[in-house]
Design a protein around this motif. Structure first.
Motif, PDB file in Angstrom:
ATOM      1  N   CYS A  22       9.195 -14.419  -9.099  1.00 49.61           N
ATOM      2  CA  CYS A  22       9.451 -13.013  -8.791  1.00 49.61           C
ATOM      3  C   CYS A  22      10.124 -12.824  -7.435  1.00 49.61           C
ATOM      4  N   VAL A  23      10.315 -13.882  -6.681  1.00 48.90           N
ATOM      5  CA  VAL A  23      10.760 -13.750  -5.304  1.00 48.90           C
ATOM      6  C   VAL A  23      11.852 -14.762  -4.989  1.00 48.90           C
ATOM      7  N   SER A  24      12.930 -14.282  -4.380  1.00 46.44           N
ATOM      8  CA  SER A  24      13.929 -15.217  -3.871  1.00 46.44           C
ATOM      9  C   SER A  24      13.514 -15.612  -2.455  1.00 46.44           C
ATOM     10  N   LYS A  25      14.220 -16.573  -1.884  1.00 50.48           N
ATOM     11  CA  LYS A  25      13.862 -17.068  -0.555  1.00 50.48           C
ATOM     12  C   LYS A  25      13.969 -15.984   0.518  1.00 50.48           C
ATOM     13  N   ASP A  26      14.860 -15.012   0.315  1.00 54.12           N
ATOM     14  CA  ASP A  26      15.090 -13.992   1.331  1.00 54.12           C
ATOM     15  C   ASP A  26      14.300 -12.710   1.095  1.00 54.12           C
ATOM     16  N   GLU A  27      13.569 -12.627   0.004  1.00 56.42           N
ATOM     17  CA  GLU A  27      12.842 -11.406  -0.319  1.00 56.42           C
ATOM     18  C   GLU A  27      11.378 -11.499   0.065  1.00 56.42           C
ATOM     19  N   THR A  28      10.806 -10.332   0.353  1.00 53.16           N
ATOM     20  CA  THR A  28       9.370 -10.222   0.540  1.00 53.16           C
ATOM     21  C   THR A  28       8.744 -10.193  -0.844  1.00 53.16           C
ATOM     22  N   PRO A  29       7.679 -10.947  -1.081  1.00 49.57           N
ATOM     23  CA  PRO A  29       7.014 -10.862  -2.392  1.00 49.57           C
ATOM     24  C   PRO A  29       6.608  -9.420  -2.670  1.00 49.57           C
ATOM     25  N   SER A  30       6.692  -9.007  -3.920  1.00 46.34           N
ATOM     26  CA  SER A  30       6.442  -7.604  -4.252  1.00 46.34           C
ATOM     27  C   SER A  30       5.034  -7.153  -3.873  1.00 46.34           C
ATOM     28  N   TYR A  31       4.084  -8.061  -3.851  1.00 45.54           N
ATOM     29  CA  TYR A  31       2.725  -7.651  -3.496  1.00 45.54           C
ATOM     30  C   TYR A  31       2.568  -7.403  -2.000  1.00 45.54           C
ATOM     31  N   TYR A  32       3.583  -7.769  -1.194  1.00 43.99           N
ATOM     32  CA  TYR A  32       3.583  -7.482   0.239  1.00 43.99           C
ATOM     33  C   TYR A  32       4.585  -6.392   0.625  1.00 43.99           C
ATOM     34  N   GLN A  33       5.327  -5.867  -0.320  1.00 44.21           N
ATOM     35  CA  GLN A  33       6.324  -4.846   0.011  1.00 44.21           C
ATOM     36  C   GLN A  33       5.652  -3.534   0.404  1.00 44.21           C
ATOM     37  N   ASN A  34       6.184  -2.923   1.448  1.00 45.92           N
ATOM     38  CA  ASN A  34       5.672  -1.643   1.924  1.00 45.92           C
ATOM     39  C   ASN A  34       6.068  -0.557   0.925  1.00 45.92           C
ATOM     40  N   LEU A  35       5.107   0.220   0.492  1.00 51.19           N
ATOM     41  CA  LEU A  35       5.348   1.261  -0.515  1.00 51.19           C
ATOM     42  C   LEU A  35       5.484   2.652   0.096  1.00 51.19           C
ATOM     43  N   GLU A  36       5.778   2.719   1.389  1.00 52.23           N
ATOM     44  CA  GLU A  36       5.943   3.989   2.078  1.00 52.23           C
ATOM     45  C   GLU A  36       7.353   4.541   1.917  1.00 52.23           C
ATOM     46  N   ALA A  83      -1.163  17.030  -3.370  1.00 52.42           N
ATOM     47  CA  ALA A  83      -2.283  17.708  -2.720  1.00 52.42           C
ATOM     48  C   ALA A  83      -2.652  17.056  -1.388  1.00 52.42           C
ATOM     49  N   GLU A  84      -2.120  15.837  -1.147  1.00 49.80           N
ATOM     50  CA  GLU A  84      -2.473  15.038   0.025  1.00 49.80           C
ATOM     51  C   GLU A  84      -3.976  14.809   0.100  1.00 49.80           C
ATOM     52  N   ASP A  85      -4.573  14.587  -1.082  1.00 45.11           N
ATOM     53  CA  ASP A  85      -6.024  14.455  -1.176  1.00 45.11           C
ATOM     54  C   ASP A  85      -6.401  13.648  -2.417  1.00 45.11           C
ATOM     55  N   VAL A  86      -7.160  12.581  -2.220  1.00 47.05           N
ATOM     56  CA  VAL A  86      -7.618  11.753  -3.331  1.00 47.05           C
ATOM     57  C   VAL A  86      -8.497  12.568  -4.281  1.00 47.05           C
ATOM     58  N   ASN A  87      -9.277  13.474  -3.739  1.00 46.99           N
ATOM     59  CA  ASN A  87     -10.198  14.258  -4.564  1.00 46.99           C
ATOM     60  C   ASN A  87      -9.493  15.158  -5.570  1.00 46.99           C
ATOM     61  N   ALA A  88      -8.208  15.392  -5.397  1.00 45.80           N
ATOM     62  CA  ALA A  88      -7.453  16.215  -6.352  1.00 45.80           C
ATOM     63  C   ALA A  88      -7.484  15.598  -7.743  1.00 45.80           C
ATOM     64  N   ALA A  89      -7.585  14.276  -7.830  1.00 44.81           N
ATOM     65  CA  ALA A  89      -7.590  13.594  -9.128  1.00 44.81           C
ATOM     66  C   ALA A  89      -8.988  13.491  -9.725  1.00 44.81           C
ATOM     67  N   ARG A  90      -9.947  14.090  -9.075  1.00 51.44           N
ATOM     68  CA  ARG A  90     -11.317  14.060  -9.589  1.00 51.44           C
ATOM     69  C   ARG A  90     -11.712  15.388 -10.246  1.00 51.44           C
ATOM     70  N   LYS A  91     -10.746  16.299 -10.338  1.00 56.13           N
ATOM     71  CA  LYS A  91     -11.077  17.603 -10.910  1.00 56.13           C
ATOM     72  C   LYS A  91      -9.880  18.181 -11.652  1.00 56.13           C
ATOM     73  N   TYR A 152       4.082   8.633  -2.897  1.00 55.33           N
ATOM     74  CA  TYR A 152       4.250   8.727  -1.451  1.00 55.33           C
ATOM     75  C   TYR A 152       4.202  10.181  -0.996  1.00 55.33           C
ATOM     76  N   ALA A 153       3.424  10.425   0.051  1.00 48.67           N
ATOM     77  CA  ALA A 153       3.336  11.751   0.667  1.00 48.67           C
ATOM     78  C   ALA A 153       3.584  11.579   2.160  1.00 48.67           C
ATOM     79  N   PRO A 154       4.839  11.769   2.604  1.00 45.68           N
ATOM     80  CA  PRO A 154       5.174  11.478   4.000  1.00 45.68           C
ATOM     81  C   PRO A 154       4.404  12.299   5.020  1.00 45.68           C
ATOM     82  N   GLY A 155       3.965  13.510   4.662  1.00 45.69           N
ATOM     83  CA  GLY A 155       3.239  14.354   5.607  1.00 45.69           C
ATOM     84  C   GLY A 155       1.752  14.059   5.672  1.00 45.69           C
ATOM     85  N   SER A 156       1.269  13.243   4.796  1.00 40.22           N
ATOM     86  CA  SER A 156      -0.158  12.931   4.732  1.00 40.22           C
ATOM     87  C   SER A 156      -0.511  11.811   5.704  1.00 40.22           C
ATOM     88  N   LYS A 157      -1.721  11.829   6.207  1.00 33.30           N
ATOM     89  CA  LYS A 157      -2.151  10.715   7.057  1.00 33.30           C
ATOM     90  C   LYS A 157      -2.288   9.431   6.254  1.00 33.30           C
TER      91      LYS A 157
END
Length: 170
Positions: A22-36, A83-91, A152-157
């Motif tokens: 899944c990874v070439s020599k110049d790529e970051t493995p996908s499990y280490y890629q930043n998802l921001e 919603a910038e809130d995990v609890n949004a998916a609980r209701k 991704y929610a750029p305004g969320s902490k």
């Protein structure tokens, strides 16, 4: 006992080879890629391989990626990010049972992990493995299929919101 060890070594080798491909020599493995970012998505294939390998260590069956569960996980992740809130998916309409019903999967056994703040799949996996409740979802004996997504929610902490859905057979 020897057969079990040989099977573990075989599973490890398959996982290592799959990830190496899944990874070439110049790529970051996908499990280490930043998802921001809005365009970044967790690599579901790598997640399924890692979860399956982990489950194999506990004598549990592998999991496969399911397109319906991928949609459910994506809706949850996007709803939490909006919603910038995990609890949004609980209701309401973002609850797992509501989303499963909306996708026509209402009677299927399913559990999920909801979280936020992990920037990489490797971080989320490690965090879930170290949390008894999240770990129980990854190791649910009834689970055979998964859906996994980030949003991704750029305004969320927290920035990155996660949903992992583990379900039994149809």
């Amino acid at each position: 006992m020897k057969t079990f060890r040989v099977e573990r070594v075989a599973v490890f080798c398959v996982v290592a080879l799959a990830m190496a491909g899944c990874v070439s020599k110049d790529e970051t493995p996908s499990y280490y890629q930043n998802l921001e970012s809005h365009s970044a998505q967790v690599d579901a294939k790598v997640a399924a391989v890692m979860i399956s390998s982990y489950r194999a260590q506990k004598d549990l069956p592998a999991v496969t990626i399911d397109p319906d569960l991928m949609r459910v996980a994506q809706m949850q992740a996007q709803g939490m990010a909006k919603a910038e809130d995990v609890n949004a998916a609980r209701k309401g309409s973002l609850r797992l049972s509501s989303l499963m019903q909306a996708e026509g999967l209402g009677k299927v056994y399913a559990v999920n992990n909801l979280s936020a703040g992990y920037r990489r799949w490797a971080e989320a996996f490690s965090g879930w493995r170290d949390s008894p409740k999240h770990n129980a979802v990854m190791l649910d004996a009834k689970g055979t299929r998964i859906g996994i997504a980030t949003a991704y929610a750029p305004g969320s902490k927290y920035k990155v919101f996660w949903s992992l859905v583990v379900a039994g057979p149809r």
